[in-house]
Each structure stands twice: as structure tokens, then as C-alpha cells.
Scaffold this motif. Structure first.
Motif, PDB file in Angstrom:
ATOM      1  N   SER A  85       0.831  -1.202   0.000  1.00 35.22           N
ATOM      2  CA  SER A  85       0.000   0.000   0.000  1.00 35.22           C
ATOM      3  C   SER A  85       0.864   1.251   0.000  1.00 35.22           C
ATOM      4  O   SER A  85       0.534   2.263  -0.630  1.00 35.22           O
ATOM      5  N   LEU A  86       1.983   1.190   0.720  1.00 35.88           N
ATOM      6  CA  LEU A  86       2.914   2.319   0.727  1.00 35.88           C
ATOM      7  C   LEU A  86       3.500   2.546  -0.665  1.00 35.88           C
ATOM      8  O   LEU A  86       3.673   3.685  -1.103  1.00 35.88           O
ATOM      9  N   ILE A 408      -5.005   7.717   2.408  1.00 32.06           N
ATOM     10  CA  ILE A 408      -5.593   7.378   3.704  1.00 32.06           C
ATOM     11  C   ILE A 408      -6.263   6.011   3.650  1.00 32.06           C
ATOM     12  O   ILE A 408      -6.036   5.146   4.517  1.00 32.06           O
ATOM     13  N   ILE A 409      -7.077   5.782   2.615  1.00 25.91           N
ATOM     14  CA  ILE A 409      -7.808   4.521   2.516  1.00 25.91           C
ATOM     15  C   ILE A 409      -6.862   3.350   2.260  1.00 25.91           C
ATOM     16  O   ILE A 409      -7.015   2.263   2.840  1.00 25.91           O
ATOM     17  N   ARG A 410      -5.858   3.553   1.410  1.00 26.48           N
ATOM     18  CA  ARG A 410      -4.929   2.469   1.113  1.00 26.48           C
ATOM     19  C   ARG A 410      -4.140   2.059   2.349  1.00 26.48           C
ATOM     20  O   ARG A 410      -3.957   0.863   2.612  1.00 26.48           O
ATOM     21  N   ILE A 411      -3.659   3.025   3.106  1.00 22.92           N
ATOM     22  CA  ILE A 411      -2.902   2.705   4.314  1.00 22.92           C
ATOM     23  C   ILE A 411      -3.798   2.012   5.338  1.00 22.92           C
ATOM     24  O   ILE A 411      -3.409   1.022   5.964  1.00 22.92           O
ATOM     25  N   ALA A 415      -3.308  -1.910   6.479  1.00 22.53           N
ATOM     26  CA  ALA A 415      -3.078  -2.271   7.874  1.00 22.53           C
ATOM     27  C   ALA A 415      -4.151  -3.235   8.370  1.00 22.53           C
ATOM     28  O   ALA A 415      -3.858  -4.192   9.108  1.00 22.53           O
ATOM     29  N   LEU A 416      -5.420  -2.986   8.001  1.00 25.94           N
ATOM     30  CA  LEU A 416      -6.502  -3.897   8.385  1.00 25.94           C
ATOM     31  C   LEU A 416      -6.280  -5.299   7.819  1.00 25.94           C
ATOM     32  O   LEU A 416      -6.513  -6.299   8.500  1.00 25.94           O
ATOM     33  N   GLY A 506      -3.946  15.306   5.871  1.00 26.88           N
ATOM     34  CA  GLY A 506      -4.280  13.991   6.395  1.00 26.88           C
ATOM     35  C   GLY A 506      -3.634  12.879   5.593  1.00 26.88           C
ATOM     36  O   GLY A 506      -3.160  11.876   6.148  1.00 26.88           O
ATOM     37  N   GLY A 507      -3.616  13.051   4.260  1.00 30.69           N
ATOM     38  CA  GLY A 507      -2.955  12.064   3.407  1.00 30.69           C
ATOM     39  C   GLY A 507      -1.467  11.996   3.666  1.00 30.69           C
ATOM     40  O   GLY A 507      -0.870  10.913   3.719  1.00 30.69           O
ATOM     41  N   TRP A 508      -0.844  13.156   3.851  1.00 30.66           N
ATOM     42  CA  TRP A 508       0.594  13.179   4.157  1.00 30.66           C
ATOM     43  C   TRP A 508       0.866  12.469   5.483  1.00 30.66           C
ATOM     44  O   TRP A 508       1.830  11.706   5.607  1.00 30.66           O
TER      45      TRP A 508
END
Length: 521
Positions: A85-86, A408-411, A415-416, A506-508
Motif C-alpha cells: 500500500s505504501l 488514507i484509505i490504502r494505508i 493495515a486492516l 491527512g494524506g501526508w
């Protein structure tokens, strides 16, 4: 947000003095420069669409590769879901940093030049990514994706800016946009569906990315041809005009239009609010669709690549038809609502019907819904604008916002998934929330068309926009928002900018968290 009729000049007043003194002076200078020129013929317009579609085919081919290779990349590069995702988010991160600036610069210098420069940088980045897969270096691959993103940032805005300078709403913009997006979907389908086939038959997944390099070289050649063609057209043909507003359609401006950026209409922010949830849900879902298909259908990566490619691109034949429909019959708000409804149903099926049949049904519904989104959203953005000259900046706001939310959603979903033993059981709940929010906003926009004339513009047919009082109504609404209530329009624009900047921060933060925490050891 309705129009106060008492504060609006009559159509006769608007027509009598449509431009301020300095604008009329500039127009007279332009008219003298255009002496002896003729309007661009249909063949020139069709050739423009063809060239940009070729460029789109190549760029979408490359875009579809990484998502299709998720399982293979994780195994070969020895990384987890959060790290993958990163990797994907690194491109989004660069976009949030630079895409808005790219839109402003594109409005100023023109789309053709930006496309040439952007594709060169993109090709350099793709070479670095291919080299990183050759030596199996994750950090090297992230560096390559960052360089690749710089080129992608320059080209994302430029190609649609070119369309806006050739075609007006209800007069070819949606049709040509739909055709280009359909060709792009074919390119994405070919890239995504053949990626695992190439990797399996060659025995080295690096060949997938080297093939992408060769495709980018083709894109560069097409872009250079388009640049020379654009220069020829500017020299020999008259500038294009929007027949409804009499505004000259420009590829580049004589200066940075800061004031016009502060005059973005409130209806634009409604469209961006819908895209905030629907587009981001579609993009992140597409990223993970191949691996999701592997798990749900219990098949290998090759078959899963075909299934996910079909879910993302099978609706390509609808896109040009949709463009024609919008140009002639309008109803943009209705299509936006249907797109939101389809995305929500697809995400609901993924959540509550994890069987083979339920997953197949969700992929089928998603194929239709994803085909409706881009054309209706981009054309609605163009239709709501008072000034075509800042279309690049307005579209850059959309891309900045979407990329910030994508990070935000990808990270979060990565993680989930790691915390859930590589399962998508909890990650898909995030998709469902996005689908539900997009549906709610789409419904609000449709209902709003019955109460606000500014939103009603989205529903207008070609006949209504070009005749039957349409041009006069547009002029009245424009004057109402920019002359009668300029402070309100400016405040709304500043608020919208502030919200997008907050999302960007927030994305950063999410990207930095993914980069420095123990999830990526």
C-alpha cells in the motif's frame, strides 16, 4: 442558492455589454491576429481525439500493471500488504504535493507542452521501476515510483485540458472524453489481464515492467506528434468557442488566473464531494481486485487478473455511448446518482455475499458503475465552471483530493488486511462506507436540481443549453454569482480549498505513518 431575479441584469443588458473594457480590447487584438484564419475542420478535431486516445491507451496500460501484480510483487519483493500500500501510495503522495501546482501551470503554459515533458519523465520513472524489480529492491522501486509520479502528475491534467480547449459542454466534450476513456479502459484491460501471463511465461515478473517501458516509448512518440499538430492548428485555424457562452476556448492563458480560481462555483464543490467518496472507493477497490479475486474464487494470479480486469474494464463499450448521451440529452446529475448507486451495490455484495456467486455479481455491478463515473464527473466539472480558462486548476483540485483520500484509505485497508491475516473481511467494510457516502451525495445532487438553477444546468440537454434561452440563463447565473454575490462565491471557494488542503495534510500524515512505523519493517 436560487437566483434573485431583482438583482440580475436583463438579457439585453448582458448582451449589450458582455465584456469589460480591457477584455474587449484584448478581444479586438485577437480578432486582428485571426484575420485570414478559418475554423478547425472536423478532420482536425477527429485527429486530435485519435492522438490523445493513443496516448491514453499507453498510459492506462502501464497504470493497470502494478495492481494486477500485487500477489507476485509481495512474494518476489518479500513485502507485506502495508508495504505494498505504501508503494502504491507513494505515487498518490507526490500527486497531493504537486498536482494542484501542475493544474495551475497547465492553465498557464498549455496542455500540449506539459504532455511532452510529463511523458518523458514518466518513461524515466518506468525504467527505474523495471530496474528495481530486476534487482528485487523495494526501496529502489519506491524511488522509481516517485519519479514516475512526477511525469504522471504533468500529464493527468494536460490531456483533459486539451479536450476542454477543443470542445465545449453539450458540443462534443463528453463524446470525445467518453471515446478517450474507452480507449484508455481497453489499454488498462490489456495491461492488467496480460501482466501475470507475461510474468508466468517469461519466468521473471520484471519483464512485465520492461514491457511497460516499451509501451511508454510509444506514448512519447505519439505525444511529440500531437505537440507538432497542436502548433500547426494554432497557426492556421481560429480559436474555438463555446456557443452557449461565447467564451473563447483556450489551451493556455496569458497570465495566471488567480482571481478566476477564487470564483469557482458552489456546484463544483458538490461534484467534488461526490468524487471524494465514489472515485476513491473505485480506485482503491481496483488496486486490490486481483488479490481479492484470488482469495474469493480460489484461483491463481493469472485467472484472477482476468477476472479483476473484466470487473474494471468490461464496461468500456458503455463509455463512448454515455458521452454521446450526455452531449445530447444531458442528465449528468441522474447519471452521477446511478453511478453512486451501482458502486454502493457492488460494495454491499462484496461485504455481505462473499461466496463465488456474490463476488462475481459484485464484480459485474462494479464494471457498469465504474464505466459511468469518470465521464459524468469530469463533464460535470466542466459544465459547472464559469471560466473554461481555469479548467486545469479545477480538475487538479479533484485529483489532489482523490489522491489524498486514496493514501488514507490504502494505508488503512492495508493495515486492516495485515491485522486480519491477509483477509479482506474488514478491509471491504471501508469500501462499503465510501459507497454509502457517495450514494447519499449523489441523491442530494439529483434532488437539488429541482430547487437550484445552478444544479439544474447539469440536467440540461444540448438543445436547452444552446437555444431556448439557455445562453441567457447562463449569463444571468454567472452575473448573479460573480457580480451580485462575489463575496459569497469567494468565501465558498476559500472554504473548499481549505477542506482539500486539510485532506491533503491527512494524506501526508497517513503516508508518513506508513513509512516510519513498524508495519514496514
Amino acid at each position: 442558492m436560487g437566483v434573485d431575479k431583482t438583482n440580475i441584469k436583463s438579457p439585453a443588458d448582458v448582451v449589450a455589454n458582455p465584456l469589460p473594457e480591457d477584455a474587449r480590447s484584448n478581444e479586438s487584438d485577437t480578432n486582428r491576429a485571426d484575420v485570414g484564419k478559418r475554423p478547425p475542420p472536423l478532420l482536425a478535431k477527429l485527429f486530435t481525439v485519435f492522438l490523445i486516445s493513443c496516448i491514453s491507451f499507453g498510459s492506462h496500460w502501464s497504470t493497470g500493471v502494478t495492481g494486477a501484480m500485487k500477489s507476485t510483487i509481495k512474494k518476489q519483493m518479500n513485502i507485506n500488504n502495508t508495504q505494498f500500500s505504501l508503494l502504491e501510495a507513494s505515487e498518490d503522495f507526490m500527486a497531493t504535493v504537486l498536482i494542484l501546482l501542475s493544474g495551475i501551470i497547465t492553465d498557464r503554459v498549455g496542455g500540449a507542452g506539459m504532455m511532452v515533458a510529463g511523458n518523458i519523465v514518466y518513461t524515466i520513472g518506468s525504467i527505474l521501476v523495471a530496474a528495481a524489480t530486476q534487482v528485487r529492491s523495494f526501496n529502489f522501486m519506491i524511488g522509481g515510483r516517485v519519479i514516475l509520479a512526477l511525469g504522471d502528475i504533468a500529464t493527468q491534467i494536460a490531456q483533459y485540458k486539451m479536450f476542454s480547449s477543443w470542445f465545449a459542454p453539450s458540443n462534443g466534450f463528453a463524446s470525445t472524453l467518453g471515446f478517450e476513456l474507452a480507449i484508455g479502459k481497453i489499454g488498462g484491460f490489456v495491461g492488467k489481464s496480460t501482466a501475470n501471463v507475461i510474468a508466468k511465461n517469461t519466468g521473471n515478473f520484471s519483464w512485465v515492467f520492461w514491457t511497460s517501458v516499451f509501451m511508454n516509448l510509444f506514448t512519447n512518440f505519439t505525444t511529440v506528434v500531437f505537440w507538432f499538430f497542436t502548433r500547426y492548428c494554432n497557426k492556421h485555424y481560429l480559436g474555438r468557442r463555446d456557443n452557449a457562452t461565447k467564451e473563447e476556448l483556450t489551451d493556455k492563458n496569458k497570465k495566471f488566473e488567480w482571481q478566476k480560481m477564487m470564483q469557482l462555483p458552489w456546484t463544483l464543490w458538490c461534484i467534488l464531494a461526490f468524487s471524494l467518496f465514489q472515485t476513491s472507493a473505485a480506485l482503491v477497490f481496483s488496486q486490490n481486485a486481483t488479490e481479492l479475486a484470488e482469495q474469493r474464487f480460489e484461483v491463481d494470479s493469472v485467472k484472477a487478473g482476468w477476472y479483476s480486469a473484466l470487473s474494471q474494464y468490461a464496461g468500456f463499450f458503455l463509455v463512448p455511448c454515455l458521452g454521446l448521451f450526455i452531449d445530447i440529452l444531458g442528465n449528468r446529475a441522474t447519471i452521477i446518482f446511478i453511478c453512486g448507486l451501482g458502486t454502493f451495490l457492488a460494495m454491499a455484495l462484496v461485504n455481505f455475499a462473499p461466496s463465488h456467486g456474490g463476488t462475481a455479481a459484485s464484480f459485474a455491478v462494479y464494471a457498469i458503475a465504474s464505466a459511468l463515473g469518470p465521464t459524468s464527473i469530469i463533464d460535470s466539472i466542466r459544465t459547472t465552471l464559469w471560466h473554461q480558462s481555469v479548467f486545469g486548476s479545477a480538475y487538479a483540485l479533484k485529483i489532489t483530493m482523490n489522491n489524498a483520500v486514496n493514501i488514507i484509505i490504502r494505508i488503512i485497508t492495508g493495515a486492516l488486511q495485515d491485522a486480519d491475516n491477509n483477509s479482506y473481511q474488514r478491509a471491504v467494510q471501508v469500501y462499503l462506507f465510501q459507497g454509502a457516502a457517495g450514494l447519499a451525495i449523489g441523491l442530494a445532487i439529483v434532488v437539488g436540481t429541482f430547487f437550484a438553477q445552478e444544479l439544474e444546468l447539469l440536467q440540461w440537454t444540448r438543445w436547452k443549453r444552446l437555444t431556448r434561452g439557455g445562453p441567457e440563463i447562463i449569463q444571468q447565473l454567472k452575473e448573479h454569482n460573480l457580480v451580485t454575490h462575489p463575496r459569497r462565491t469567494r468565501r465558498l471557494a476559500i472554504t473548499g480549498f481549505a477542506c482539500i488542503m486539510a485532506l491533503t495534510l491527512g494524506g501526508w500524515a497517513a503516508y508518513i505513518w506508513g513509512a516510519v512505523t513498524g508495519h514496514n519493517n
